[in-house]
Design an enzyme around this catalytic site. Structure first.
Site, PDB file in Angstrom:
ATOM      1  N   PHE A 125       0.855  -1.201   0.000  1.00 20.72           N
ATOM      2  CA  PHE A 125       0.000   0.000   0.000  1.00 20.72           C
ATOM      3  C   PHE A 125       0.892   1.252   0.000  1.00 20.72           C
ATOM      4  O   PHE A 125       0.765   2.107  -0.884  1.00 20.72           O
ATOM      5  CB  PHE A 125      -0.952  -0.018   1.207  1.00 20.72           C
ATOM      6  CG  PHE A 125      -1.714   1.269   1.367  1.00 20.72           C
ATOM      7  CD1 PHE A 125      -2.310   1.884   0.264  1.00 20.72           C
ATOM      8  CD2 PHE A 125      -1.849   1.872   2.615  1.00 20.72           C
ATOM      9  CE1 PHE A 125      -3.006   3.089   0.410  1.00 20.72           C
ATOM     10  CE2 PHE A 125      -2.550   3.073   2.763  1.00 20.72           C
ATOM     11  CZ  PHE A 125      -3.118   3.670   1.653  1.00 20.72           C
ATOM     12  N   TYR A 144      -5.759   5.983  13.185  1.00 16.21           N
ATOM     13  CA  TYR A 144      -4.366   5.573  13.428  1.00 16.21           C
ATOM     14  C   TYR A 144      -4.088   5.491  14.930  1.00 16.21           C
ATOM     15  O   TYR A 144      -3.651   4.455  15.435  1.00 16.21           O
ATOM     16  CB  TYR A 144      -3.438   6.588  12.761  1.00 16.21           C
ATOM     17  CG  TYR A 144      -1.957   6.254  12.869  1.00 16.21           C
ATOM     18  CD1 TYR A 144      -1.394   5.237  12.098  1.00 16.21           C
ATOM     19  CD2 TYR A 144      -1.114   6.979  13.721  1.00 16.21           C
ATOM     20  CE1 TYR A 144      -0.039   4.938  12.182  1.00 16.21           C
ATOM     21  CE2 TYR A 144       0.231   6.686  13.805  1.00 16.21           C
ATOM     22  CZ  TYR A 144       0.775   5.672  13.031  1.00 16.21           C
ATOM     23  OH  TYR A 144       2.120   5.389  13.121  1.00 16.21           O
TER      24      TYR A 144
END
Ligand code: NAD
Ligand code: UDP
Length: 313
Positions: free
Chosen positions: A37, A146
């Site tokens: 990614f 996150y």
């Protein structure tokens, strides 16, 4: 020599590629797992000819089985631009990735290290941050996927340790920079260096008075390897970062000076939930791991700038 089998998730990323290289140099067999990614094959292409290196395309949100002695769990986009691109996937990567890797560690009896982050402290109300500080994190903001994902991963690591006696290690990594950061990564050091080398405007967010403490990647890798080798039962979390603190404006000026750039500083809006200050207290790492960073910001920037010059020329 005992050749350990080591699995590195996120191994084709910025930090992971340096870690794979270090582990191979120490004579280990390395399995580098990545879904590409934010990582790239070019970060590890120089390792592909080593017969003890294996590159595996896999996403940690689905289970993975292999025999290994140690697992370093780094898979997770680290730059706000990338982790905010698909916040649900970021959370899945942190949480399901932790569950899958902890399940594997339990099954094969491997030691496992989690790459956690200073973001677990959020916008800290204590300065510098010690490991005993619980943090000041917004659960529903831009950074939450996150920050909360990494906090949940820490919880899972501790619970697998307490409930299933898995041998875990948690490092809380503070802002790290160095060669192989992606030029479009969006983090401040790579942005400023790329902008300075291209004589483009340097984009300071807010007034540039927010602070960060920047660690060179080799120091981080040394800290992670020492943590993995630390005595049985020492789980951390332990801060791994460079306590030298700089404002973002100071960083911009340093980069301009070292690159001898004609770039001008311009100001852009401060992203929401951007922490005002960040600086690690590294007493625990010093005492438990006999670790402290060796590379100061000027020397690290010079090495990093050389790398970016080499990829642009
Ligand atoms: P990076 O984005 O360069 O590397 C992350 C790697 O994980 C990439 O190779 C990416 O492709 C891979 N990845 C992402 N999602 C995945 C998935 N679902 N399955 C498999 N692979 C996946 O970032 P980095 O700076 O190298 O960070 C590495 C680790 O260290 C991350 O866990 C990050 O949270 C942590 N960390 C980094 C910093 C820093 O300043 N660099 C600070 C704190 C914590
Ligand atoms: N920042 C900036 N200009 C940029 C990129 C980032 O001024 O082009 C600022 C950002 O607002 C933050 C600091 O630099 O205050 C560090 O940002 P980064 O994304 O590197 O890391 P993090 O915020 O996750 O610590």
């Amino acid at each position: 020599m005992i050749r350990k089998k080591v699995l590195v998730t996120g191994g084709a990323g910025f930090v992971g590629s340096h870690l794979c290289e270090r582990l191979l140099n120490e004579g280990n067999e390395v399995y580098c797992l990545d879904n590409f990614f934010t990582g790239q094959k070019r970060n590890v292409v120089h390792l592909l000819s080593d017969p003890y290196f294996e590159l595996i395309r896999h996403d940690v949100t689905t289970p993975f089985f292999i025999e290994a002695d140690e697992i370093y769990n780094l898979a997770c986009p680290a730059s706000p631009v990338h982790y905010q691109y698909n916040p649900i996937k970021t959370m899945k990567t942190s949480v399901m990735g932790a569950i899958n890797m902890l399940g594997l560690a339990k099954r094969i009896n491997a030691k496992i290290l989690q790459a956690s982050t200073s973001e677990v402290y959020g916008n800290p109300l204590e300065h510098p941050q010690t490991e005993s500080y619980w943090g000041n994190v917004n659960p529903i903001g831009e950074r939450s996927c996150y920050d909360e994902g990494k906090r949940a991963a820490e919880t899972l690591f501790m619970d697998y340790h307490k409930q299933n006696q898995v041998d875990i290690k948690i490092v809380r990594i503070f802002n790290t920079y160095g060669p192989r950061m992606h030029p479009d990564d969006g983090r401040v050091v790579s942005n400023f260096i790329v902008q300075a080398l291209k004589n483009q405007d340097i984009t300071v967010y807010g007034k540039g008075q927010q602070t960060r403490s920047f660690q060179y990647v080799d120091d981080l890798v040394e800290g992670m390897v020492k943590m993995m080798a630390s005595s049985n039962g020492f789980t951390g979390p332990v801060n791994i970062g460079n306590p030298d603190e700089f404002t973002i404006m100071e960083l911009a000026k340093k980069v301009i000076a070292i690159t001898n750039s004609n770039s001008k500083i311009i100001y852009k809006a401060l992203p929401s939930d951007d922490p005002l200050m960040r600086k690690p207290d590294i007493s625990l790492a010093k005492n438990e791991l006999n670790w402290s960073p060796k590379i100061n910001l000027d020397d690290g920037l010079i090495k990093t700038i050389k790398y970016f010059e080499s990829i642009f020329n």
